[in-house]
Design an enzyme around this catalytic site. Sequence first.
Site, mmCIF file in Angstrom:
data_model
loop_
_atom_site.group_PDB
_atom_site.id
_atom_site.type_symbol
_atom_site.label_atom_id
_atom_site.label_comp_id
_atom_site.label_asym_id
_atom_site.label_seq_id
_atom_site.Cartn_x
_atom_site.Cartn_y
_atom_site.Cartn_z
ATOM 1 N N ASP A 79 11.629 24.038 -28.846
ATOM 2 C CA ASP A 79 11.875 22.507 -29.080
ATOM 3 C C ASP A 79 11.714 22.406 -30.497
ATOM 4 O O ASP A 79 10.892 22.696 -31.422
ATOM 5 C CB ASP A 79 10.367 21.841 -28.459
ATOM 6 C CG ASP A 79 10.386 20.398 -28.195
ATOM 7 O OD1 ASP A 79 11.469 19.897 -28.412
ATOM 8 O OD2 ASP A 79 9.532 19.865 -28.033
ATOM 9 N N HIS A 80 12.426 21.247 -31.208
ATOM 10 C CA HIS A 80 12.677 20.736 -32.511
ATOM 11 C C HIS A 80 12.708 22.025 -33.581
ATOM 12 O O HIS A 80 11.592 22.120 -34.306
ATOM 13 C CB HIS A 80 11.467 19.913 -32.622
ATOM 14 C CG HIS A 80 11.561 18.778 -32.161
ATOM 15 N ND1 HIS A 80 12.420 17.761 -32.607
ATOM 16 C CD2 HIS A 80 10.863 18.050 -31.079
ATOM 17 C CE1 HIS A 80 12.502 16.577 -31.807
ATOM 18 N NE2 HIS A 80 11.565 16.895 -30.755
ATOM 19 N N HIS A 175 7.584 10.022 -29.337
ATOM 20 C CA HIS A 175 6.727 11.334 -29.020
ATOM 21 C C HIS A 175 5.275 10.921 -28.858
ATOM 22 O O HIS A 175 5.013 9.810 -29.540
ATOM 23 C CB HIS A 175 6.983 12.266 -30.147
ATOM 24 C CG HIS A 175 8.036 12.964 -30.082
ATOM 25 N ND1 HIS A 175 8.928 13.104 -31.150
ATOM 26 C CD2 HIS A 175 8.892 13.825 -29.125
ATOM 27 C CE1 HIS A 175 10.103 13.667 -31.218
ATOM 28 N NE2 HIS A 175 10.116 14.196 -29.837
ATOM 29 N N GLY A 176 4.566 11.373 -28.019
ATOM 30 C CA GLY A 176 3.100 11.387 -28.028
ATOM 31 C C GLY A 176 2.835 10.073 -27.050
ATOM 32 O O GLY A 176 3.449 9.533 -26.005
ATOM 33 N N HIS A 203 13.801 12.509 -24.884
ATOM 34 C CA HIS A 203 12.496 13.324 -25.678
ATOM 35 C C HIS A 203 11.496 12.186 -25.437
ATOM 36 O O HIS A 203 11.706 11.200 -24.949
ATOM 37 C CB HIS A 203 12.730 13.515 -27.329
ATOM 38 C CG HIS A 203 13.345 14.899 -27.595
ATOM 39 N ND1 HIS A 203 12.695 15.958 -28.129
ATOM 40 C CD2 HIS A 203 14.666 15.091 -27.114
ATOM 41 C CE1 HIS A 203 13.766 16.905 -28.184
ATOM 42 N NE2 HIS A 203 14.650 16.478 -27.764
ATOM 43 N N GLY A 204 10.307 12.549 -25.506
ATOM 44 C CA GLY A 204 9.107 11.862 -25.436
ATOM 45 C C GLY A 204 8.982 11.089 -24.082
ATOM 46 O O GLY A 204 8.761 10.027 -23.828
ATOM 47 N N SER A 206 6.368 11.569 -22.061
ATOM 48 C CA SER A 206 5.016 11.343 -21.913
ATOM 49 C C SER A 206 5.027 9.593 -21.978
ATOM 50 O O SER A 206 5.378 9.160 -23.147
ATOM 51 C CB SER A 206 4.150 11.656 -22.937
ATOM 52 O OG SER A 206 4.034 13.144 -22.350
ATOM 53 N N ASN A 225 12.094 15.765 -21.812
ATOM 54 C CA ASN A 225 10.659 16.425 -22.501
ATOM 55 C C ASN A 225 9.573 15.956 -22.407
ATOM 56 O O ASN A 225 9.692 14.663 -22.193
ATOM 57 C CB ASN A 225 11.081 16.732 -24.324
ATOM 58 C CG ASN A 225 12.410 17.744 -24.477
ATOM 59 O OD1 ASN A 225 13.199 17.914 -23.783
ATOM 60 N ND2 ASN A 225 12.057 17.942 -25.719
ATOM 61 N N THR A 228 2.532 15.658 -23.880
ATOM 62 C CA THR A 228 1.294 15.144 -24.100
ATOM 63 C C THR A 228 0.648 14.480 -23.046
ATOM 64 O O THR A 228 -0.769 14.577 -22.832
ATOM 65 C CB THR A 228 1.532 13.832 -25.192
ATOM 66 O OG1 THR A 228 2.106 14.116 -26.333
ATOM 67 C CG2 THR A 228 -0.063 13.337 -25.725
HETATM 68 ZN ZN LIG Z 1 11.069 15.806 -29.179
#
Ligand SMILES: [Zn+2]
Length: 286
Positions: A79-80, A175-176, A203-204, A206, A225, A228
């Site tokens: 990832d990243h 993200h998060g 992504h992100g 969560s 993805n 969190t």
């Molecule tokens: Zn990401």
Amino acid sequence: MIVPMLEILEHAKKGGYGVLAPNVFNEDSVRACLETAVEMDSPIIIDVLESNTKDLVTFGKIIRILAEEVRVPVAINLDHGQNDAACMKAINGGFTGIMCDRSFLAFEENAHEVRKFKELCAPLGITVEAEFGEIAEGEEYITKREEYLTDPDKAAEFVELSGCDCLAVSIGEAHGEYVTEPDIDFERLEKIKTAVDVPLVFHGGSFSGFDNIKRVCEIGCQKVNMGTDAYNYGLQLLMEDPRYSAGENIGARIGGDVMWAGYKERTIDYVRACGSAGKNWLKIVD
Ligand SMILES: [Zn+2]
């Protein structure tokens, strides 16, 4: 069973669903993901951030051993990967996908760096994920969301130049934890989807909302993805365990079991939202 990440994404693209890529950082979290995949009869992508492990190479090998024990398709993805060393370690550790994230560079440089790894990974059967646009961190969501969005008019050129196998897009996710309600730009996703043929990545995941995740997967995101939310939920269950408030010391082992059970429960919720339950094509049927 270990498969190239692209194999999972191509099945998902054909079937019109998404596959969850939960973030892991130790054996317990990997086992929780694999149990989720088996119970949901679903493919899964194990996502590893370089900063979440002391040794990417050995951790990759450990995940491979665990993944070979289950009869569901499993990919292991970096990832990243934001530097060459991390990408090389993942290749060396037996990952079947790497995210060559150079989204912080200008358009041409980003594409050029991805192309470099594509040429290296293609003969090895390793999938290369790129990011075009940038994905905000939750705390900068309000200030950076607009600026970071993927430009649908340039997406096709980026895919062509970089040769990426799949593309992470910025469509209003973060993200998060979000500081405000997530505002997902479905129209932008539709435009990107029309412009490019490679599988897209969200992504992100969560806290993005299960209905939103379901919708982006239906439109064309084949990988989601998430980390969190599952980590937080596991920790919450641990902190709320009635044995603690009663003054009992349940010990690290049992405490871990409580936490990873919560992590697993939340990954199951996300697999459901992605629509991949029952999509295990390696299942033996008579
Ligand atoms: Zn990401």
